[in-house]
Motif scaffolding. Sequence first.
Motif, mmCIF file in Angstrom:
data_model
loop_
_atom_site.group_PDB
_atom_site.id
_atom_site.type_symbol
_atom_site.label_atom_id
_atom_site.label_comp_id
_atom_site.label_asym_id
_atom_site.label_seq_id
_atom_site.Cartn_x
_atom_site.Cartn_y
_atom_site.Cartn_z
ATOM 1 N N GLU A 49 0.831 -1.216 0.000
ATOM 2 C CA GLU A 49 0.000 0.000 0.000
ATOM 3 C C GLU A 49 0.860 1.258 0.000
ATOM 4 O O GLU A 49 0.621 2.200 -0.767
ATOM 5 N N VAL A 50 1.887 1.278 0.856
ATOM 6 C CA VAL A 50 2.750 2.462 0.918
ATOM 7 C C VAL A 50 3.659 2.521 -0.302
ATOM 8 O O VAL A 50 3.918 3.606 -0.847
ATOM 9 N N ASP A 51 4.130 1.364 -0.752
ATOM 10 C CA ASP A 51 4.957 1.331 -1.960
ATOM 11 C C ASP A 51 4.199 1.926 -3.146
ATOM 12 O O ASP A 51 4.742 2.710 -3.926
ATOM 13 N N ASP A 52 2.920 1.578 -3.265
ATOM 14 C CA ASP A 52 2.110 2.123 -4.352
ATOM 15 C C ASP A 52 1.952 3.634 -4.224
ATOM 16 O O ASP A 52 1.950 4.362 -5.226
ATOM 17 N N ARG A 53 1.825 4.107 -2.999
ATOM 18 C CA ARG A 53 1.704 5.556 -2.787
ATOM 19 C C ARG A 53 3.014 6.269 -3.156
ATOM 20 O O ARG A 53 3.000 7.344 -3.770
ATOM 21 N N LEU A 54 4.131 5.679 -2.771
ATOM 22 C CA LEU A 54 5.428 6.254 -3.124
ATOM 23 C C LEU A 54 5.619 6.271 -4.645
ATOM 24 O O LEU A 54 6.086 7.258 -5.220
ATOM 25 N N TYR A 55 5.243 5.172 -5.279
ATOM 26 C CA TYR A 55 5.372 5.074 -6.727
ATOM 27 C C TYR A 55 4.490 6.124 -7.418
ATOM 28 O O TYR A 55 4.889 6.719 -8.423
ATOM 29 N N THR A 56 3.322 6.359 -6.856
ATOM 30 C CA THR A 56 2.433 7.386 -7.395
ATOM 31 C C THR A 56 3.089 8.759 -7.351
ATOM 32 O O THR A 56 2.999 9.542 -8.304
ATOM 33 N N ILE A 57 3.773 9.048 -6.253
ATOM 34 C CA ILE A 57 4.451 10.340 -6.113
ATOM 35 C C ILE A 57 5.513 10.501 -7.198
ATOM 36 O O ILE A 57 5.574 11.528 -7.890
ATOM 37 N N TYR A 58 6.342 9.481 -7.369
ATOM 38 C CA TYR A 58 7.421 9.606 -8.355
ATOM 39 C C TYR A 58 6.869 9.698 -9.776
ATOM 40 O O TYR A 58 7.260 10.559 -10.561
ATOM 41 N N GLN A 59 5.937 8.823 -10.118
ATOM 42 C CA GLN A 59 5.443 8.798 -11.491
ATOM 43 C C GLN A 59 4.570 10.004 -11.824
ATOM 44 O O GLN A 59 4.521 10.437 -12.973
ATOM 45 N N SER A 60 3.887 10.567 -10.843
ATOM 46 C CA SER A 60 3.123 11.782 -11.133
ATOM 47 C C SER A 60 4.072 12.954 -11.372
ATOM 48 O O SER A 60 3.771 13.855 -12.169
ATOM 49 N N MET A 61 5.253 12.932 -10.722
ATOM 50 C CA MET A 61 6.280 13.931 -11.033
ATOM 51 C C MET A 61 6.748 13.765 -12.484
ATOM 52 O O MET A 61 6.905 14.737 -13.225
#
Length: 365
Positions: A49-61
């Motif tokens: 769950e947290v990994d997906d949130r972190l990945y969202t942050i990077y990829q939205s950048m």
Amino acid sequence: MLLSLVLHTYSMRYFLPAAVMMGTAPTYVLAWGAWRLLSAVLPARFYREVDDRLYTIYQSMVLFFFENYTGVQVIIYGDLPKNKENVIYLSNHQCTVDWIIADMLAIRQNALGHVRYVLKDGLKWLPLYGWYFSQHGGVYVKRSAKFNEKEMRGKLRAQMKAETPMYLVIFPEGTRYNPEIPKVIADSQSFAEKEGLAILKHVLTPRVKATHVAIDTMKDYLDAVYDVTVAYEGTVDHKGQRKLAPSMTEFLCKECPRVHIFIDRIELKDIPEEQMFMRRWLHERFEIKDKLLIEFYDAKDSKRRNKFPGKSVHSKLSLKKTLPSLLFLGGLTASMLLTESGRKLYVKTWIYGTLIGCLWVSIKP
């Protein structure tokens, strides 16, 4: 001097996004690594769950640069569900930007963190990224006889066991369609003719192995398959011949005005289960893609060119979806680089993170 200034300005259009996307990688890996250690004693789903949130942050950048910065128009045809789903995403493949197109669709479903890729085995050696993609649920595969079905099934089952949301991206052609390498296209067409399959003009003959393993393994876990066809406007020459699709560099230099994306959502019940029948089904799907692309590039009526048939939506991505991630990761990285200890940690992360990553992927599937 004026020419030099123009060339310098042009190169800067690419340098800034590249510097930020690559420059924030160590910061991101450190944040992910800290969470990986903290979550070691927790159930796998908490880590995911947290990994997906972190990945969202990077990829939205990343999407800030590929959409907001470039100002590209994203034109969507077909039926893209608004809600998140567990899906396999099948697309034609022509350039490195194709990977970003999957992100463009996923963020519009609030599913950006769920994107995982089936990747060529050689990409696992990429510094930092190669290791992390595997940790995020990506699957590295080899071609033809070296394809390890057992290994891929095992990784997908582990993801399902951890209740990992799945937006699995597969490019069944196995390599890019490149009009500048006609031998690859000719070989693909010869293979299709030999196998009694329709010869395709704007896509390569698809390979079924990875698609079959993914669908067969996760058939009770998936909601649908997304059949996606992508066309980059401006990729024909003055003679009407297909040109090479834009590279990431060219795309970030704003050389692609519009991207056209056609989505066909397919129910699992409409896909044959046995590999020999799925192979025929997959080829038929690529025949449909080919017809769409023939219409896009070669339609006799000029008014029908540079568009797919049917209704379309010009989909603009809000800065609210991307800018906060850019500011967050950029700010963290800048803070690290302002101190001597931070700079040392930054450099060590690049060096040791790459070495550890290469060691890890060499012994782990």
